[in-house]
Each structure stands twice: as structure tokens, then as C-alpha cells.
Scaffold this active site. Structure first.
Site, PDB file in Angstrom:
ATOM      1  N   ALA A 114       8.912   0.111   3.274  1.00 24.49           N
ATOM      2  CA  ALA A 114       8.673   1.256   3.565  1.00 24.49           C
ATOM      3  C   ALA A 114       7.702   1.363   4.730  1.00 24.49           C
ATOM      4  O   ALA A 114       6.617   1.091   4.653  1.00 24.49           O
ATOM      5  CB  ALA A 114       8.495   2.132   2.420  1.00 24.49           C
ATOM      6  N   LEU A 214       2.468   0.481   5.969  1.00 26.11           N
ATOM      7  CA  LEU A 214       4.026  -0.318   5.501  1.00 26.11           C
ATOM      8  C   LEU A 214       3.802  -0.811   4.130  1.00 26.11           C
ATOM      9  O   LEU A 214       2.891  -1.227   3.792  1.00 26.11           O
ATOM     10  CB  LEU A 214       4.155  -1.666   6.266  1.00 26.11           C
ATOM     11  CG  LEU A 214       5.207  -2.423   5.931  1.00 26.11           C
ATOM     12  CD1 LEU A 214       6.357  -2.607   7.164  1.00 26.11           C
ATOM     13  CD2 LEU A 214       5.104  -3.637   5.044  1.00 26.11           C
ATOM     14  N   GLU A 215       4.724  -0.257   3.417  1.00 23.93           N
ATOM     15  CA  GLU A 215       4.360  -0.357   1.839  1.00 23.93           C
ATOM     16  C   GLU A 215       5.456  -1.232   1.189  1.00 23.93           C
ATOM     17  O   GLU A 215       6.420  -1.204   1.561  1.00 23.93           O
ATOM     18  CB  GLU A 215       4.548   1.149   1.028  1.00 23.93           C
ATOM     19  CG  GLU A 215       4.323   1.038  -0.211  1.00 23.93           C
ATOM     20  CD  GLU A 215       3.822   2.436  -0.960  1.00 23.93           C
ATOM     21  OE1 GLU A 215       4.127   3.305  -0.223  1.00 23.93           O
ATOM     22  OE2 GLU A 215       3.392   2.455  -2.138  1.00 23.93           O
ATOM     23  N   ASP A 216       4.976  -1.951   0.191  1.00 22.50           N
ATOM     24  CA  ASP A 216       5.660  -2.651  -0.846  1.00 22.50           C
ATOM     25  C   ASP A 216       5.683  -1.848  -1.972  1.00 22.50           C
ATOM     26  O   ASP A 216       5.049  -1.859  -3.005  1.00 22.50           O
ATOM     27  CB  ASP A 216       5.285  -4.135  -1.127  1.00 22.50           C
ATOM     28  CG  ASP A 216       6.064  -4.931  -2.178  1.00 22.50           C
ATOM     29  OD1 ASP A 216       7.209  -4.461  -2.402  1.00 22.50           O
ATOM     30  OD2 ASP A 216       5.628  -5.879  -2.751  1.00 22.50           O
TER      31      ASP A 216
END
Ligand SMILES: *[C@@H]1O[C@H](CO)[C@@H](O)[C@H](O)[C@H]1NC(C)=O
Ligand SMILES: *[C@@H]1O[C@H](CO)[C@@H](O)[C@H](O)[C@H]1NC(C)=O
Length: 282
Positions: A114, A214-216
Site C-alpha cells: 500500500a 509504502l506499507e506492509d
């Protein structure tokens, strides 16, 4: 595609939704002109299961350079800025590509990433106002992407009807008009479609942090599998304070994502004060 409606009363341009706490009104533009918003649909997702921020330092590895502070997170990669309590953030802008994914070998599919822009959620850990795009890649390499916004700890809303594809240029413009009201504009620059959400009665913002991430993310309490991704640039991006101070990436905390085993999964690389890139580490 949205059809352009030439003559229309204001009421029919607007889709309205109310949840327990916050309320919002949404409208749609095509190439800068108001169009019918009736097919716009907001699909709520429980906040605790999705995209919740969960940043923490890893392995005590903090070191400062002259320009930027390096920090590590279990689920964030990107830049985080802070401002003084006396001059909080009023606006954050991000211009970036929807994550363009390939499968990370040795990790089960589907895989995800994301990308979003937000206010608070770092030093201010009670709330996070954010909007962005999540991309999913399945076992045969096919991708699908969706746009969303969230005012944590309220529900997250998938913006059904704003079409996005992996690699599309997206702009997010978040204005905090007060501690509890905001205007979010998310635009697909490729298609020229933008959605504006005017939100009231949100959880009280601190306005201390601005992020380009930017995400995990987490889903149902579990972190999703992070895909590899094409270099993800944030360009011509930055934040503004209530007092009118412009803030870019100089002096930002540059956040690297590191998993439980200490492996770095992605890293931000500074370019200049208004541009930086997030690089996947396969
Ligand atoms: C949130 O921040 C407060 C104050 O800095 C701290 O005491 C608390 O542990 C933090 N909560 C989480 C979940 O990190
Ligand atoms: C961001 O949105 C606000 C309205 O909420 C607008 O005044 C401002 O001009 C926008 N900024 C950019 C760069 O488009």
C-alpha cells in the site's frame, strides 16, 4: 468511466455517508469538472484489521546523518516529518505511483503493498488521517489496485468507483481544516478522475507528523505478505504548516522496513527536498 453531466443540481453531485463518529460528503470531478457521483461507493473495512500503522524501532539501529534520520519499522518504508506543536501541519501533498508489484520469491501469494500520504500516526499515535492505493498481486502475477482513505481509528473506506491500475500516477492532497475536519482529494492523474471527501467530526488530530509511506499492512491481526515493487517515487511532494511554512524531505526520518529476521525489505533513498524514491530489496 464517469459520464460528464452538463446540467445538474448540486445535490445529485454529492454522495453522503455517516458513520458512528465521522461524517463525510464526497464529490467526483472528471478533468476538473464536477460529474455525477451517484455510482461512487464507499466500502468500510474495520480499522484494526487493515492498514493500521504499527511502527517501532528495530534492533536499536538508529543513526543520524547530517541531513536525515534513519529509522527502522516493521511495516513502513518512506519518509516521516515532524513539526512543532505551536505550528502544526495543515496540508500534506503526495504525487506517486500506485504500487506496481511482482511476486517476492519464497513468500506465499497473494502479496501486497500500500502507498499513501498521511497526517499523524508516528509521534502522534492516537490517530492517522491517510489516503492512498493498495495493490495486490496473485500467484499468476495478475495485479489489481484500489484507492482508499482512512481516519484511524475510524473505519477505512475503499473508494469503489475511482479506478486505479498498478503504476498509475496518483495525487493525494490532504488539508486539515481543524483538529477534527479535513478535505481529502485523491486523483488518478492517468484517467483525470478525482474524488474529494469533506470530512467532519474526525478523531482529534495532533497535526505533528506528515508521512509518505509504502506499507506492509496488517489484516485480521496478521501482516500481509509484502510483494516486490518497481521503484516508487514521491515527486513534487511536501507539507505545509498552519503558519505557512513549507516542509519537504530534508531532515525527515527516512524509514526502512525490516522484518523479524532483521532483513531489510525496502528502503527510501533521498533525492532532494521534494522528491525521493522507495526501493524494494528482494
Ligand atoms: C503512544 O504514545 C504515548 C506517549 O508518547 C506512549 O506512552 C504510548 O506507549 C504510545 N502507545 C503506543 C501504542 O505506541
Ligand atoms: C489541496 O486542496 C485544497 C482544498 O482542500 C486546495 O485549496 C489546494 O489548492 C490543493 N493543493 C493543490 C496543490 O492542489
Amino acid at each position: 468511466m464517469w459520464s460528464v453531466v452538463r446540467s445538474i443540481s448540486l445535490a445529485s453531485l454529492v454522495a453522503s455517508t455517516v458513520t458512528a463518529q465521522l461524517s463525510f460528503v464526497a464529490s467526483v470531478k472528471q478533468d476538473g469538472k464536477d460529474v455525477d457521483a451517484s455510482s461512487l461507493n464507499f466500502v468500510p473495512i474495520p480499522p484494526l484489521g487493515h492498514r493500521r500503522h504499527w511502527t517501532r524501532p528495530r534492533r536499536g539501529e538508529h543513526r543520524a546523518t547530517e541531513r536525515d534520520v534513519v529509522s527502522y519499522s516493521s511495516n513502513w518504508c518512506g519518509a516521516s516529518q515532524h513539526t512543532a506543536e505551536s505550528d502544526g501541519f495543515s496540508n500534506v501533498l503526495g504525487y506517486f505511483t500506485a504500487p506496481d508489484l511482482t511476486l517476492r520469491p519464497g513468500t506465499p501469494a497473494p502479496q501486497f503493498a500500500a502507498a499513501w500520504v498521511g497526517i499523524d500516526g508516528a509521534e502522534c499515535n492516537t490517530t492517522l488521517l491517510q489516503a492512498g492505493v493498495t495493490t495486490i498481486v496473485n500467484s499468476n502475477g495478475g495485479q489489481s489496485a484500489s484507492a482508499w482513505w482512512e481516519w484511524y481509528p475510524e473505519a477505512s473506506f475503499t473508494i469503489d468507483g475511482l479506478k486505479v491500475k498498478a503504476g498509475d500516477w496518483i495525487s493525494v492532497n490532504i488539508t486539515a481544516k481543524s483538529e477534527s475536519s479535513a478535505v481529502l482529494i485523491i486523483e488518478n492523474k492517468q484517467s483525470g478522475t478525482s474524488v474529494t471527501m469533506e470530512v467532519n467530526n474526525g478523531p482529534k488530530l495532533c497535526r505533528r507528523d506528515a508521512e509518505w509511506i509504502l506499507e506492509d499492512f496488517y489484516e485480521s491481526g496478521q501482516q500481509v505478505a509484502l510483494a516486490n515493487f518497481a521503484d516508487l517515487w514521491f515527486v513534487d511532494s511536501g507539507a505545509t504548516t498552519v503558519g505557512g511554512k513549507k516542509v519537504g524531505f530534508d531532515g525527515a526520518a527516512m524509514v526502512h522496513m525490516q522484518n523479524e529476521d532483521g532483513k531489510v525489505l525496502c528502503s527510501p533513498e533521498p533525492y532532494d527536498n521534494s522528491n525521493f524514491v522507495i526501493v524494494s530489496q528482494p
